[in-house]
Design a protein around this motif. Sequence first.
Motif: not given
Length: 235
Positions: A136-140, A142-147, A176-180, A227-233
């Motif tokens: 599980l990785l919830f809301f890490p 996001p490090w918004h700045k491109s650099r 994550t709650d950060w769409e990018p 909030v966007w949830d991703l699940k990969f098996e």
Amino acid sequence: MSDQELDTSHARPMRTVKSFVMRAGRMTEGQKRGLEVGWPRFGMELADGLQNFDSVFGRQAPRTVEIGFGMGHSLLEMAAAAPEQDFIGVEVHRPGVGALLNGLLTEQLSNVRVYSCDALEVLRECIADASLDRVLLFFPDPWHKSRHHKRRIVQPAFAELIRSKLKIGGILHMATDWEPYAEHMLEIMKAAPGYRNQAEDGTYVPRPEERPVTKFERRGERLGHGVWDLKFERV
């Protein structure tokens, strides 16, 4: 928690890029109690190396690792709701570790163990291959700045490391709650070999019932944040 390297200059040695920032923070009495009383019972040390978690927990059970559990609210709720499962939480923020440990003592839970260090080192050095049912990785951050995007924990090397630790059929669940950042996660995972996206449309899954909703998330919903949830098996 990235294992990428940043080449600074010929005069200075290379340093590891971290996907987290160590913040001191004040300790409450409950958090201090958690560390003093709870750590000897639930704490795990990176230096102890590869673990047999059947022996650690004294049973065979479905096993989940949560990377970066923050103040531990979600992990505590999940562990209390699923006593038949085992949970391993990893967090560098000491007040958060203390809060979770205090919660485990208060609720008299025994199905959680805790590391307070870099989660990628724990995965590499302490977790056997093909041994986990979920990561599980919830809301890490996001490090918004491109650099700073190189600091994001979700990178191709991360996806490969997680895949190696999951059982066949095991799940990597991210939110994550950060769409990018959600788009970045999706791009990385689509390109990662050995995974199947569980979303019917190949993008994001509806919020799974097993992921607790945090106060932070409820406040965001009231403000119209998604909030966007991703699940990969692992396949």
